[in-house]
Scaffold this motif. Structure first.
Motif, PDB file in Angstrom:
ATOM      1  N   LEU A   1      45.178  54.556  29.537  1.00 26.97           N
ATOM      2  CA  LEU A   1      45.219  55.529  28.611  1.00 26.97           C
ATOM      3  C   LEU A   1      43.693  56.324  28.968  1.00 26.97           C
ATOM      4  O   LEU A   1      42.885  55.499  29.312  1.00 26.97           O
ATOM      5  CB  LEU A   1      45.321  55.377  27.203  1.00 26.97           C
ATOM      6  N   PRO A   2      43.560  57.338  28.505  1.00 28.61           N
ATOM      7  CA  PRO A   2      41.995  58.139  28.258  1.00 28.61           C
ATOM      8  C   PRO A   2      41.197  56.999  27.529  1.00 28.61           C
ATOM      9  O   PRO A   2      41.622  56.376  26.487  1.00 28.61           O
ATOM     10  CB  PRO A   2      42.355  59.241  27.761  1.00 28.61           C
ATOM     11  N   GLY A   3      39.997  56.884  27.688  1.00 29.78           N
ATOM     12  CA  GLY A   3      38.987  56.110  27.061  1.00 29.78           C
ATOM     13  C   GLY A   3      37.573  56.200  27.630  1.00 29.78           C
ATOM     14  O   GLY A   3      37.333  57.246  28.655  1.00 29.78           O
ATOM     15  N   GLY A   4      36.621  55.610  27.245  1.00 27.27           N
ATOM     16  CA  GLY A   4      35.088  55.874  27.466  1.00 27.27           C
ATOM     17  C   GLY A   4      34.833  54.930  28.494  1.00 27.27           C
ATOM     18  O   GLY A   4      35.582  54.535  29.323  1.00 27.27           O
ATOM     19  N   ILE A   5      33.390  54.475  28.261  1.00 29.20           N
ATOM     20  CA  ILE A   5      32.951  53.765  29.818  1.00 29.20           C
ATOM     21  C   ILE A   5      33.505  52.447  29.807  1.00 29.20           C
ATOM     22  O   ILE A   5      33.696  51.881  30.551  1.00 29.20           O
ATOM     23  CB  ILE A   5      31.559  53.573  29.556  1.00 29.20           C
ATOM     24  N   GLY A   6      33.791  51.850  28.554  1.00 30.48           N
ATOM     25  CA  GLY A   6      34.514  50.624  28.417  1.00 30.48           C
ATOM     26  C   GLY A   6      36.008  50.638  29.284  1.00 30.48           C
ATOM     27  O   GLY A   6      36.365  49.653  29.975  1.00 30.48           O
ATOM     28  N   THR A   7      36.499  51.608  29.134  1.00 27.59           N
ATOM     29  CA  THR A   7      37.919  51.666  29.565  1.00 27.59           C
ATOM     30  C   THR A   7      37.680  51.868  31.177  1.00 27.59           C
ATOM     31  O   THR A   7      38.434  51.606  31.941  1.00 27.59           O
ATOM     32  CB  THR A   7      38.710  52.691  29.033  1.00 27.59           C
ATOM     33  N   PHE A   8      36.760  52.995  31.627  1.00 24.94           N
ATOM     34  CA  PHE A   8      36.415  53.155  32.946  1.00 24.94           C
ATOM     35  C   PHE A   8      36.268  51.697  33.663  1.00 24.94           C
ATOM     36  O   PHE A   8      36.936  51.455  34.602  1.00 24.94           O
ATOM     37  CB  PHE A   8      35.422  53.971  33.167  1.00 24.94           C
ATOM     38  N   GLU A   9      35.599  50.884  32.982  1.00 24.63           N
ATOM     39  CA  GLU A   9      35.103  49.736  33.481  1.00 24.63           C
ATOM     40  C   GLU A   9      36.300  48.795  33.630  1.00 24.63           C
ATOM     41  O   GLU A   9      36.412  48.098  34.760  1.00 24.63           O
ATOM     42  CB  GLU A   9      33.720  49.060  32.756  1.00 24.63           C
ATOM     43  N   GLU A  10      37.003  48.490  32.860  1.00 20.77           N
ATOM     44  CA  GLU A  10      38.311  47.876  32.920  1.00 20.77           C
ATOM     45  C   GLU A  10      39.340  48.110  33.912  1.00 20.77           C
ATOM     46  O   GLU A  10      39.691  47.293  34.774  1.00 20.77           O
ATOM     47  CB  GLU A  10      39.083  47.720  31.402  1.00 20.77           C
ATOM     48  N   LEU A  11      39.672  49.476  33.780  1.00 20.09           N
ATOM     49  CA  LEU A  11      40.388  50.042  34.824  1.00 20.09           C
ATOM     50  C   LEU A  11      39.903  49.677  36.315  1.00 20.09           C
ATOM     51  O   LEU A  11      40.741  49.337  37.314  1.00 20.09           O
ATOM     52  CB  LEU A  11      40.608  51.701  34.566  1.00 20.09           C
ATOM     53  N   CYS A  12      38.662  50.124  36.598  1.00 22.05           N
ATOM     54  CA  CYS A  12      38.032  49.995  38.129  1.00 22.05           C
ATOM     55  C   CYS A  12      38.138  48.454  38.353  1.00 22.05           C
ATOM     56  O   CYS A  12      38.317  48.121  39.575  1.00 22.05           O
ATOM     57  CB  CYS A  12      36.521  50.574  37.969  1.00 22.05           C
ATOM     58  N   GLU A  13      37.732  47.638  37.414  1.00 19.14           N
ATOM     59  CA  GLU A  13      37.851  46.275  37.602  1.00 19.14           C
ATOM     60  C   GLU A  13      39.159  45.670  37.915  1.00 19.14           C
ATOM     61  O   GLU A  13      39.333  44.941  38.781  1.00 19.14           O
ATOM     62  CB  GLU A  13      37.128  45.391  36.565  1.00 19.14           C
ATOM     63  N   ILE A  14      40.162  46.044  37.308  1.00 16.19           N
ATOM     64  CA  ILE A  14      41.378  45.617  37.395  1.00 16.19           C
ATOM     65  C   ILE A  14      42.187  46.047  38.831  1.00 16.19           C
ATOM     66  O   ILE A  14      42.859  45.331  39.447  1.00 16.19           O
ATOM     67  CB  ILE A  14      42.497  45.960  36.450  1.00 16.19           C
ATOM     68  N   ILE A  15      41.681  47.233  39.055  1.00 14.66           N
ATOM     69  CA  ILE A  15      42.185  47.896  40.513  1.00 14.66           C
ATOM     70  C   ILE A  15      41.302  47.206  41.370  1.00 14.66           C
ATOM     71  O   ILE A  15      42.018  46.849  42.669  1.00 14.66           O
ATOM     72  CB  ILE A  15      41.708  49.565  40.463  1.00 14.66           C
ATOM     73  N   THR A  16      40.234  46.668  41.434  1.00 12.40           N
ATOM     74  CA  THR A  16      39.423  45.781  42.625  1.00 12.40           C
ATOM     75  C   THR A  16      40.095  44.753  42.582  1.00 12.40           C
ATOM     76  O   THR A  16      40.165  43.982  43.700  1.00 12.40           O
ATOM     77  CB  THR A  16      37.833  45.769  42.057  1.00 12.40           C
ATOM     78  N   TRP A  17      40.347  43.843  41.603  1.00 11.55           N
ATOM     79  CA  TRP A  17      41.071  42.594  41.520  1.00 11.55           C
ATOM     80  C   TRP A  17      42.426  42.566  42.256  1.00 11.55           C
ATOM     81  O   TRP A  17      42.734  41.760  43.031  1.00 11.55           O
ATOM     82  CB  TRP A  17      41.471  42.323  40.223  1.00 11.55           C
ATOM     83  N   ARG A  18      43.287  43.773  42.006  1.00 14.64           N
ATOM     84  CA  ARG A  18      44.377  43.967  43.047  1.00 14.64           C
ATOM     85  C   ARG A  18      44.074  43.953  44.414  1.00 14.64           C
ATOM     86  O   ARG A  18      44.700  43.474  45.137  1.00 14.64           O
ATOM     87  CB  ARG A  18      45.441  45.192  42.440  1.00 14.64           C
ATOM     88  N   GLN A  19      42.978  44.912  44.696  1.00 18.39           N
ATOM     89  CA  GLN A  19      42.681  45.196  46.101  1.00 18.39           C
ATOM     90  C   GLN A  19      42.281  43.823  46.817  1.00 18.39           C
ATOM     91  O   GLN A  19      42.662  43.594  47.747  1.00 18.39           O
ATOM     92  CB  GLN A  19      41.349  46.002  46.377  1.00 18.39           C
ATOM     93  N   LEU A  20      41.770  42.980  45.945  1.00 21.54           N
ATOM     94  CA  LEU A  20      41.142  41.621  46.411  1.00 21.54           C
ATOM     95  C   LEU A  20      42.331  40.315  46.255  1.00 21.54           C
ATOM     96  O   LEU A  20      41.960  39.152  46.509  1.00 21.54           O
ATOM     97  CB  LEU A  20      39.929  41.081  45.796  1.00 21.54           C
ATOM     98  N   GLY A  21      43.571  40.731  45.656  1.00 25.23           N
ATOM     99  CA  GLY A  21      44.700  39.755  45.503  1.00 25.23           C
ATOM    100  C   GLY A  21      44.297  38.981  44.135  1.00 25.23           C
ATOM    101  O   GLY A  21      44.941  37.787  44.316  1.00 25.23           O
ATOM    102  N   LEU A  22      43.494  39.313  43.483  1.00 25.60           N
ATOM    103  CA  LEU A  22      43.206  38.633  42.242  1.00 25.60           C
ATOM    104  C   LEU A  22      44.106  39.026  41.110  1.00 25.60           C
ATOM    105  O   LEU A  22      44.433  38.266  39.970  1.00 25.60           O
ATOM    106  CB  LEU A  22      41.895  38.761  41.675  1.00 25.60           C
ATOM    107  N   PHE A  23      44.990  39.979  41.309  1.00 20.05           N
ATOM    108  CA  PHE A  23      45.727  40.545  40.366  1.00 20.05           C
ATOM    109  C   PHE A  23      47.023  41.109  41.045  1.00 20.05           C
ATOM    110  O   PHE A  23      46.885  42.005  41.866  1.00 20.05           O
ATOM    111  CB  PHE A  23      45.114  41.598  39.518  1.00 20.05           C
ATOM    112  N   ASP A  24      48.196  40.734  40.691  1.00 17.97           N
ATOM    113  CA  ASP A  24      49.325  41.306  41.443  1.00 17.97           C
ATOM    114  C   ASP A  24      50.483  42.111  40.659  1.00 17.97           C
ATOM    115  O   ASP A  24      51.457  42.260  41.086  1.00 17.97           O
ATOM    116  CB  ASP A  24      50.041  39.957  42.306  1.00 17.97           C
ATOM    117  N   GLY A  25      49.958  42.498  39.467  1.00 15.45           N
ATOM    118  CA  GLY A  25      50.769  43.280  38.768  1.00 15.45           C
ATOM    119  C   GLY A  25      50.627  44.706  39.133  1.00 15.45           C
ATOM    120  O   GLY A  25      49.766  45.196  39.962  1.00 15.45           O
TER     121      GLY A  25
END
Length: 236
Positions: free
Chosen positions: A151-175
């Motif tokens: 959902l919308p959020g501040g810098i912490g939300t941006f960081e969490e979102l971009c990190e989980i996208i990176t994890w999926r790209q690297l195969g560390l998260f498959d959801g």
């Protein structure tokens, strides 16, 4: 004779002190082992149950439209019969989503580091509250969910979102990863992703790392949908 008694007493005292230290050390070791086993079991349980982690802002005094989007998402997750996982904040969109899910009969798990609990930032009425040692452990446990919705959020939300996208790209998260673009909040970020693809910093198929939803119901449907191709073009 007196000196001998003193020496024997001193030796006995040293042995008792040493035994006490060993007991304390053994107890500490036992506690560490139990806690480690607890988190192993917890992570296994979290992987088998269906749950959706929601990243969002906890800032107060937000526009009503943003709070309403959080309420709608919390309610939709509860109605889908899955567990809502949050950062356990009690204010802003985070608190609103949790309260809405609970009011709809849903289950809410909050994961929060100890220092935030010490500051009184946590929601005390959740179904389950997990207190972690630090932020890294918190994010690791939150990433055990079936899917993630931002959902919308501040810098912490941006960081969490971009990190989980990176994890999926690297195969560390498959959801599934869903950006709930309430009120067009994420339009600039989505534009930035498009620019990154255009300039060669991301591959074209990296746009499939996430989906974009315009409503709470759509976000939950995307989050729980069968995942498609999980292989993405490597960066190098």
């Amino acid at each position: 004779m007196h000196h001998a008694r003193v020496f024997r007493k001193a030796a006995t005292t040293r042995r008792a002190f040493t035994n006490e230290k060993m007991c304390r050390s053994g107890l500490l070791y036992f506690i560490v082992v139990v806690l480690r086993q607890f988190f192993v079991i917890l992570q296994a349980d979290m992987k088998t149950e269906k749950s959706i982690t929601v990243y969002c802002g906890s800032a107060a005094n937000l526009a009503p439209a943003f709070i309403e989007s959080a309420v709608a998402l919390g309610r939709a997750i509860a109605c889908a019969g899955v567990t809502l996982v949050t950062g356990a904040g009690r204010t802003g969109m985070m608190g609103a989503a949790a309260d809405a899910a609970l009011a709809a009969g849903g289950r809410v798990r909050g994961i929060i580091p100890q220092f935030m609990v010490d500051r009184g930032w946590h929601h005390s009425g959740l179904s389950e509250l997990i207190i972690t040692a630090d932020m890294h452990e918190r994010k690791k446990l939150m990433a055990q969910s079936t899917a993630c919705v931002a959902l919308p959020g501040g810098i912490g939300t941006f960081e969490e979102l971009c990190e989980i996208i990176t994890w999926r790209q690297l195969g560390l998260f498959d959801g599934n990863i869903v950006i709930y673009n309430a009120e067009g909040y994420y339009d600039p970020l989505l534009s930035m992703f498009a620019t990154a693809i255009e300039k060669g910093f991301m591959r074209p198929d990296h746009s499939r790392l996430f989906n974009v939803a315009s409503s709470a119901v759509e976000a939950v449907e995307m989050a729980l949908a069968t995942t498609g191709n999980k292989t993405f073009t490597p960066k190098f």
